[in-house]
Design a protein around this motif. Structure first.
Motif, PDB file in Angstrom:
ATOM      1  N   ARG A 199     -43.692 103.361 -31.807  1.00  0.00           N
ATOM      2  CA  ARG A 199     -42.617 103.438 -30.812  1.00  0.00           C
ATOM      3  C   ARG A 199     -41.263 103.575 -31.500  1.00  0.00           C
ATOM      4  NH1 ARG A 199     -41.433  98.947 -26.027  1.00  0.00           N
ATOM      5  NH2 ARG A 199     -39.706 100.069 -25.025  1.00  0.00           N
ATOM      6  N   THR A 200     -41.047 102.806 -32.576  1.00  0.00           N
ATOM      7  CA  THR A 200     -39.793 102.918 -33.322  1.00  0.00           C
ATOM      8  C   THR A 200     -39.698 104.259 -34.034  1.00  0.00           C
ATOM      9  OG1 THR A 200     -39.781 100.519 -33.654  1.00  0.00           O
ATOM     10  CG2 THR A 200     -38.352 101.824 -35.074  1.00  0.00           C
ATOM     11  N   ALA A 201     -40.824 104.761 -34.546  1.00  0.00           N
ATOM     12  CA  ALA A 201     -40.813 106.073 -35.197  1.00  0.00           C
ATOM     13  C   ALA A 201     -40.342 107.147 -34.231  1.00  0.00           C
ATOM     14  CB  ALA A 201     -42.202 106.403 -35.729  1.00  0.00           C
ATOM     15  N   ASN A 202     -40.761 107.037 -32.979  1.00  0.00           N
ATOM     16  CA  ASN A 202     -40.298 107.976 -31.961  1.00  0.00           C
ATOM     17  C   ASN A 202     -38.800 107.826 -31.733  1.00  0.00           C
ATOM     18  OD1 ASN A 202     -39.572 108.131 -28.834  1.00  0.00           O
ATOM     19  ND2 ASN A 202     -41.099 109.710 -29.252  1.00  0.00           N
ATOM     20  N   ALA A 203     -38.346 106.573 -31.605  1.00  0.00           N
ATOM     21  CA  ALA A 203     -36.924 106.324 -31.341  1.00  0.00           C
ATOM     22  C   ALA A 203     -36.040 106.810 -32.488  1.00  0.00           C
ATOM     23  CB  ALA A 203     -36.696 104.834 -31.091  1.00  0.00           C
ATOM     24  N   MET A 204     -36.526 106.711 -33.717  1.00  0.00           N
ATOM     25  CA  MET A 204     -35.738 107.096 -34.877  1.00  0.00           C
ATOM     26  C   MET A 204     -35.915 108.565 -35.258  1.00  0.00           C
ATOM     27  SD  MET A 204     -33.999 104.411 -35.868  1.00  0.00           S
ATOM     28  CE  MET A 204     -33.851 103.938 -34.138  1.00  0.00           C
ATOM     29  N   GLY A 205     -36.748 109.296 -34.513  1.00  0.00           N
ATOM     30  CA  GLY A 205     -36.895 110.726 -34.757  1.00  0.00           C
ATOM     31  C   GLY A 205     -37.723 111.076 -35.968  1.00  0.00           C
ATOM     32  N   ALA A 206     -38.752 110.286 -36.270  1.00  0.00           N
ATOM     33  CA  ALA A 206     -39.619 110.577 -37.415  1.00  0.00           C
ATOM     34  C   ALA A 206     -40.318 111.925 -37.228  1.00  0.00           C
ATOM     35  CB  ALA A 206     -40.658 109.475 -37.586  1.00  0.00           C
ATOM     36  N   ALA A 207     -40.567 112.604 -38.330  1.00  0.00           N
ATOM     37  CA  ALA A 207     -41.233 113.904 -38.266  1.00  0.00           C
ATOM     38  C   ALA A 207     -42.635 113.778 -37.690  1.00  0.00           C
ATOM     39  CB  ALA A 207     -41.288 114.528 -39.652  1.00  0.00           C
ATOM     40  N   ALA A 208     -43.350 112.728 -38.098  1.00  0.00           N
ATOM     41  CA  ALA A 208     -44.720 112.510 -37.630  1.00  0.00           C
ATOM     42  C   ALA A 208     -45.140 111.111 -38.039  1.00  0.00           C
ATOM     43  CB  ALA A 208     -45.677 113.549 -38.217  1.00  0.00           C
ATOM     44  N   PHE A 209     -46.249 110.648 -37.465  1.00  0.00           N
ATOM     45  CA  PHE A 209     -46.815 109.392 -37.937  1.00  0.00           C
ATOM     46  C   PHE A 209     -48.246 109.619 -38.392  1.00  0.00           C
ATOM     47  CE2 PHE A 209     -48.053 109.239 -33.451  1.00  0.00           C
ATOM     48  CZ  PHE A 209     -49.332 108.691 -33.465  1.00  0.00           C
ATOM     49  N   HIS A 210     -48.660 108.781 -39.350  1.00  0.00           N
ATOM     50  CA  HIS A 210     -49.958 108.932 -39.997  1.00  0.00           C
ATOM     51  C   HIS A 210     -50.724 107.618 -39.888  1.00  0.00           C
ATOM     52  CE1 HIS A 210     -48.566 112.669 -42.157  1.00  0.00           C
ATOM     53  NE2 HIS A 210     -47.402 112.105 -41.816  1.00  0.00           N
ATOM     54  N   GLY A 240     -43.842  95.000 -37.368  1.00  0.00           N
ATOM     55  CA  GLY A 240     -43.116  95.941 -36.524  1.00  0.00           C
ATOM     56  C   GLY A 240     -41.622  95.852 -36.746  1.00  0.00           C
ATOM     57  N   ALA A 241     -41.099  94.641 -36.933  1.00  0.00           N
ATOM     58  CA  ALA A 241     -39.670  94.464 -37.193  1.00  0.00           C
ATOM     59  C   ALA A 241     -39.291  95.051 -38.549  1.00  0.00           C
ATOM     60  CB  ALA A 241     -39.304  92.986 -37.120  1.00  0.00           C
ATOM     61  N   ALA A 242     -40.129  94.828 -39.557  1.00  0.00           N
ATOM     62  CA  ALA A 242     -39.856  95.368 -40.883  1.00  0.00           C
ATOM     63  C   ALA A 242     -39.814  96.895 -40.853  1.00  0.00           C
ATOM     64  CB  ALA A 242     -40.917  94.886 -41.873  1.00  0.00           C
ATOM     65  N   ALA A 243     -40.721  97.492 -40.098  1.00  0.00           N
ATOM     66  CA  ALA A 243     -40.742  98.950 -39.997  1.00  0.00           C
ATOM     67  C   ALA A 243     -39.459  99.465 -39.352  1.00  0.00           C
ATOM     68  CB  ALA A 243     -41.962  99.396 -39.195  1.00  0.00           C
ATOM     69  N   ALA A 244     -38.982  98.770 -38.325  1.00  0.00           N
ATOM     70  CA  ALA A 244     -37.751  99.184 -37.649  1.00  0.00           C
ATOM     71  C   ALA A 244     -36.564  99.125 -38.611  1.00  0.00           C
ATOM     72  CB  ALA A 244     -37.501  98.302 -36.434  1.00  0.00           C
ATOM     73  N   VAL A 245     -36.481  98.056 -39.408  1.00  0.00           N
ATOM     74  CA  VAL A 245     -35.391  97.923 -40.373  1.00  0.00           C
ATOM     75  C   VAL A 245     -35.437  99.055 -41.389  1.00  0.00           C
ATOM     76  CG1 VAL A 245     -34.466  96.492 -42.235  1.00  0.00           C
ATOM     77  CG2 VAL A 245     -35.198  95.426 -40.091  1.00  0.00           C
ATOM     78  N   ALA A 246     -36.626  99.359 -41.894  1.00  0.00           N
ATOM     79  CA  ALA A 246     -36.760 100.389 -42.927  1.00  0.00           C
ATOM     80  C   ALA A 246     -36.412 101.771 -42.390  1.00  0.00           C
ATOM     81  CB  ALA A 246     -38.183 100.375 -43.474  1.00  0.00           C
TER      82      ALA A 246
END
Length: 231
Positions: free
Chosen positions: A101-112, A211-217
């Protein structure tokens, strides 16, 4: 001789003349999204006739209200960022959905997804439908894919020998790799990463939620490569 007693009157507190305030019913939760389109329908291929007619209750930003799903994905593809997100999936961890969900919010190219192909999607709140998903059998296959794409693998975990995320110069083209809650990154994944980064902490807890650590990174990448370029 014992004194006689009577049960308290309805609405009063025991041993007091004060009456309890009546319980007020909770207001209904606000409706999510927007109702049917009002007025003449807009022109364009991006609009979804069913949503225009019935309303759009999806978890999307206002700019994408009433848009077709594939039109939203196509538009996102024109402006996704250069970082990817990878998550090891060995224990069906609920936090995986939060990471996506955070990857989507931050505009990540893709998730693996590394490991088990099926993963716990509840925390993603359907945002995974707007991202590109890749599956890799193990750390080795992820690393091979990343090298072919010219991407640097960077683990995020508070391990001995890890370096502070705050002072690390995150490369533009990279894959941020996260382990599952508890075990963290596997040894195989650590060996494939160019570096393992940790988030500096100042309290008593040993670690923070995955999940919080991923958001920070992810936000650290955004600050480095999006906001710094605007200054």
């Amino acid at each position: 001789m014992p004194s006689s007693s009577r049960p308290p009157e309805p609405g009063s507190s025991v041993g007091s003349d004060r009456r309890l305030a009546p319980v007020q019913p909770s207001p209904p939760p606000p409706e999510i999204g927007v109702g049917p389109w009002e007025g003449p329908w807009p022109e364009g291929d991006q609009w979804d006739p069913e949503l225009l007619e019935q309303g759009d209750r999806r978890n999307v930003v206002d700019a994408y209200r009433y848009w077709r799903h594939d039109a939203i994905v196509a538009d996102l593809d024109t402006r996704r960022h250069d970082f990817h997100v990878a998550v090891e999936n060995w224990g069906h961890d609920f936090n995986i959905g939060s990471v996506i969900r955070t990857a989507n919010a931050m505009g990540a190219a893709a998730f693996h997804i590394v490991g088990r192909r099926r993963w716990n999607r509840r925390g993603a709140m359907v945002t995974d439908r707007y991202q590109h998903e890749h599956h890799h059998r193990d750390a080795t296959t992820l690393a091979q894919w990343a090298r072919a794409e010219g991407l640097t693998l960077l683990g995020v975990d508070n391990l001995p020998g890890s370096v502070p995320l705050e002072t690390f110069d995150l490369p533009r083209r990279c894959v941020l790799v996260f382990g599952q809650e508890g075990p963290g990154l596997s040894e195989a994944m650590r060996a494939e990463c160019a570096a393992v980064l940790h988030i500096e902490q100042f309290g008593s807890t040993r670690s923070i939620n995955a999940g919080a650590a991923a958001a920070v990174a992810m936000h650290a990448w955004v600050r480095r490569h999006v906001f710094d370029q605007q200054v």
